[in-house]
Enzyme design. Structure first.
Site, mmCIF file in Angstrom:
data_model
loop_
_atom_site.group_PDB
_atom_site.id
_atom_site.type_symbol
_atom_site.label_atom_id
_atom_site.label_comp_id
_atom_site.label_asym_id
_atom_site.label_seq_id
_atom_site.Cartn_x
_atom_site.Cartn_y
_atom_site.Cartn_z
ATOM 1 N N HIS A 306 -11.809 -52.348 -25.611
ATOM 2 C CA HIS A 306 -11.859 -53.445 -24.646
ATOM 3 C C HIS A 306 -12.078 -54.742 -25.395
ATOM 4 C CE1 HIS A 306 -12.889 -55.806 -21.118
ATOM 5 N NE2 HIS A 306 -12.278 -54.859 -20.442
ATOM 6 N N ASP A 363 -10.781 -47.022 -17.310
ATOM 7 C CA ASP A 363 -9.503 -46.377 -16.997
ATOM 8 C C ASP A 363 -9.378 -44.990 -17.602
ATOM 9 O OD1 ASP A 363 -8.576 -48.425 -15.455
ATOM 10 O OD2 ASP A 363 -7.886 -49.556 -17.179
HETATM 11 N N1 CMC Z 1 -6.416 -47.092 -29.998
HETATM 12 C C1 CMC Z 1 -6.352 -47.272 -31.343
HETATM 13 N N2 CMC Z 1 -6.672 -48.424 -31.969
HETATM 14 C C2 CMC Z 1 -7.074 -49.449 -31.203
HETATM 15 C C3 CMC Z 1 -7.179 -49.347 -29.805
HETATM 16 C C4 CMC Z 1 -6.842 -48.116 -29.201
HETATM 17 N N3 CMC Z 1 -6.931 -47.954 -27.876
HETATM 18 N N4 CMC Z 1 -7.612 -50.516 -29.278
HETATM 19 C C5 CMC Z 1 -7.773 -51.343 -30.329
HETATM 20 N N5 CMC Z 1 -7.447 -50.697 -31.487
HETATM 21 C C6 CMC Z 1 -7.559 -51.251 -32.852
HETATM 22 C C7 CMC Z 1 -6.388 -52.197 -33.143
HETATM 23 O O1 CMC Z 1 -5.300 -51.523 -33.756
HETATM 24 C C8 CMC Z 1 -7.038 -53.213 -34.058
HETATM 25 O O2 CMC Z 1 -7.094 -52.660 -35.345
HETATM 26 P P1 CMC Z 1 -7.017 -53.647 -36.637
HETATM 27 O O3 CMC Z 1 -8.222 -54.533 -36.555
HETATM 28 O O4 CMC Z 1 -7.071 -52.699 -37.801
HETATM 29 O O5 CMC Z 1 -5.724 -54.406 -36.528
HETATM 30 C C9 CMC Z 1 -8.477 -53.305 -33.542
HETATM 31 O O6 CMC Z 1 -8.738 -52.049 -32.888
HETATM 32 C C10 CMC Z 1 -8.684 -54.438 -32.532
HETATM 33 O O7 CMC Z 1 -7.693 -54.315 -31.527
HETATM 34 P P2 CMC Z 1 -7.051 -55.534 -30.756
HETATM 35 O O8 CMC Z 1 -5.764 -55.113 -30.146
HETATM 36 O O9 CMC Z 1 -7.036 -56.720 -31.673
HETATM 37 O O10 CMC Z 1 -8.154 -55.782 -29.648
HETATM 38 P P3 CMC Z 1 -7.948 -56.575 -28.302
HETATM 39 O O11 CMC Z 1 -9.280 -57.056 -27.898
HETATM 40 O O12 CMC Z 1 -6.857 -57.588 -28.446
HETATM 41 O O13 CMC Z 1 -7.389 -55.460 -27.286
HETATM 42 C C11 CMC Z 1 -7.260 -53.784 -25.641
HETATM 43 C C12 CMC Z 1 -8.148 -54.855 -26.307
HETATM 44 C C13 CMC Z 1 -7.975 -53.252 -24.400
HETATM 45 C C14 CMC Z 1 -5.933 -54.420 -25.207
HETATM 46 C C15 CMC Z 1 -7.000 -52.651 -26.660
HETATM 47 O O14 CMC Z 1 -8.220 -52.066 -27.048
HETATM 48 C C16 CMC Z 1 -6.042 -51.601 -26.122
HETATM 49 O O15 CMC Z 1 -4.822 -51.767 -26.219
HETATM 50 N N6 CMC Z 1 -6.589 -50.479 -25.489
HETATM 51 C C17 CMC Z 1 -5.755 -49.508 -24.865
HETATM 52 C C18 CMC Z 1 -5.312 -49.998 -23.502
HETATM 53 C C19 CMC Z 1 -6.429 -49.931 -22.472
HETATM 54 O O16 CMC Z 1 -7.126 -48.933 -22.360
HETATM 55 N N7 CMC Z 1 -6.563 -51.015 -21.685
HETATM 56 C C20 CMC Z 1 -7.491 -51.061 -20.580
HETATM 57 C C21 CMC Z 1 -8.571 -52.068 -20.756
HETATM 58 S S1 CMC Z 1 -9.849 -51.820 -19.517
HETATM 59 C C22 CMC Z 1 -9.104 -52.286 -18.051
HETATM 60 C C23 CMC Z 1 -9.038 -53.750 -17.887
HETATM 61 O O17 CMC Z 1 -10.091 -54.402 -17.879
HETATM 62 O O18 CMC Z 1 -7.894 -54.269 -17.772
#
Ligand code: CMC
Length: 435
Positions: A306, A363
């Site tokens: 998240h 989720d």
């Molecule tokens: N699986 C594997 N690696 C992950 C994941 C994941 N679910 N989420 C983040 N990472 C890694 C990502 O590859 C990155 O690695 P690095 O620093 O080596 O490049 C690091 O963690 C940070 O990720 P980010 O994408 O920069 O983080 P963000 O804050 O931009 O993204 C997120 C947050 C929720 C979009 C992401 O964690 C994700 O895609 N999760 C899966 C989708 C999901 O479950 N979304 C629902 C969120 S809760 C409902 C809501 O509030 O909408």
């Protein structure tokens, strides 16, 4: 406001003092509104360190795993309140007294039906349409039905629209499901609770009596409460941005629904269940964990991570408990739950997930609960949108109520060409092989 200031040193300029603003809780923010005068802008794609507005609705402390609506912790609301009371709280800023509580329930129930003309919209969609596509179309169409309440400067209009949206969303959502199955639409039953009515419109047919299962009703109510608001997430920020131009509230809510649809946001519970089905068995988990860790593989563990929560998602704690209650009541032994539990266990111990602070989010469990309740995957995000509508309206209303509200207009760091000289295509291309 605090007396503290941030001092910014820019090349060739005198140091600039930027005020530091203090909220009632959470991070202080540096007020950079005057920075543009220096000829510099800030650069923050994805809003990683940008507070886009002032708000008194929802507070999140991602490090401590705190989520509060108008000061009340989410676990207490999920345990002791009901969705409509949470709607009242979000919208009005305080809990209702008994009279206000009853009146709010009464008015919401008064608006649950759709205009019969609107019902015809559904027939224009293909039967295999994604219900989110239908929802985007039908909610957008509401603005063509309620001309009487589209003046956003009129407080009464804003209030009526809020009621209409809260009341009609379950009807719109469940009709999109009924349409895909070919079953007749079920009209709302205003004697039922908001959650009970939703379940009835989803699963009842005119041929048989439908009795709402109280465990499922309570689980649905919790799902609605847990998704009701989440401060400045992508869809809420989209609603605010759309609303900042003075667009009508139905148009703004549609913008939010569209933003919510994406798998990184509201589409995650649908994507999470798809992922669990793809993994299929506990034996395959290590392969998928490796895929999630592989930088060259786009696969991510859906339902994990998240932007804000870096400790735990307090909504996930409630949802996990609800998940077990529903499965116990329905006596469902779901192999996907075994996969989910093992995935959760491994991911919580694996250094990759621990170091990056990737915990299961709401989720991760809500998909399993909804599946157990017999709700098809394509409806998951629709239910999220139904619930989040109150958050969107509350933020839209808060924004319009704030004095000096401005249209949202971010700046950019331009990296394209500049100052080229234009010639007509015949001048540019004198030969056939002109590129
Ligand atoms: N699986 C594997 N690696 C992950 C994941 C994941 N679910 N989420 C983040 N990472 C890694 C990502 O590859 C990155 O690695 P690095 O620093 O080596 O490049 C690091 O963690 C940070 O990720 P980010 O994408 O920069 O983080 P963000 O804050 O931009 O993204 C997120 C947050 C929720 C979009 C992401 O964690 C994700 O895609 N999760 C899966 C989708 C999901 O479950 N979304 C629902 C969120 S809760 C409902 C809501 O509030 O909408």
């Amino acid at each position: 406001m605090s007396d503290q200031k941030a001092i910014l040193h820019l090349p060739g300029k005198e140091p600039i003092e930027l005020p530091i603003l203090k909220g009632s809780a959470g991070n202080d923010v540096i007020d950079i509104r005057t920075l543009g005068k220096t000829g510099y802008f800030t650069y923050d794609p994805g809003f990683l360190a940008t507070a886009s507005c002032e708000s008194a609705i929802t507070f999140i402390d991602g490090d401590l795993g705190i989520l509060e609506h108008r000061g009340y912790p989410i676990d207490q609301l999920a345990e002791k309140s009901d969705y409509l009371e949470v709607c009242y709280l979000l919208l009005n800023g305080h809990l209702p007294n008994r009279v206000q509580f009853d009146e709010f329930h009464r008015v919401v129930s008064k608006h649950t039906m759709l205009h019969e003309q609107l019902v015809m919209f559904y027939k224009g969609f293909r039967r295999d349409s994604h219900p989110m596509a239908i929802m985007v179309g039908v909610v957008g169409a509401l603005s063509s039905f309620y001309h009487d309440s589209l003046d956003i400067t009129n407080e009464t209009h804003r209030e009526i629209t809020a009621f209409r949206l809260i009341s009609k969303m379950p009807t719109i959502a469940t009709m999109s499901y009924k349409y895909s199955t070919g079953q007749p639409f079920m009209y709302p039953d205003n004697t039922l609770s908001y959650a009970g009515n939703f379940l009835r419109m989803m699963f009842a047919t005119p041929c048989e009596e439908y009795v709402v299962n109280p465990v499922l009703e309570s689980a649905m109510d919790k799902i609605l409460i847990l998704h009701a608001d989440h401060e400045q997430n992508a869809s809420t920020s989209t609603v605010r941005l759309a609303g900042s131009s003075g667009a009508n509230p139905f148009a703004c809510i549609v913008a939010g629904i569209a933003s919510l649809w994406g798998p990184a946001h509201g589409g995650a519970n649908e994507a999470c269940l798809e992922m669990l089905e793809e993994i299929g068995s506990v034996d395959n988990i290590p392969e998928y964990i490796n895929k999630a860790k592989d930088k060259n593989d786009p696969f991510r563990l859906m339902g994990f991570g998240h932007r804000v929560y870096k400790n735990h998602d307090p909504r996930a704690t409630v949802m996990r408990k609800t998940c077990h209650e529903v499965l116990d009541d329905l006596k469902i032994d779901d192999p996907l739950l075994d996969v989910a539990m093992e995935l959760e266990r491994i991911a919580l111990e694996d250094p990759y997930f621990v170091e990056k602070k990737l915990y299961p989010n709401v989720d991760f469990y809500s998909g399993i609960v909804l599946r157990a309740m017999g709700i098809p995957r394509s409806m998951f995000t629709v239910i999220f949108a139904t619930s989040r509508t109150i958050g969107w309206i509350s933020h839209w209303k808060e924004m319009l109520d704030q004095p000096g509200q401005k249209i949202g207009r971010p700046r950019q760091l331009y990296t394209g060409e500049s100052g080229l000289s234009f010639d007509h295509v015949d001048v540019r291309c004198k030969s056939d092989d002109c590129e």
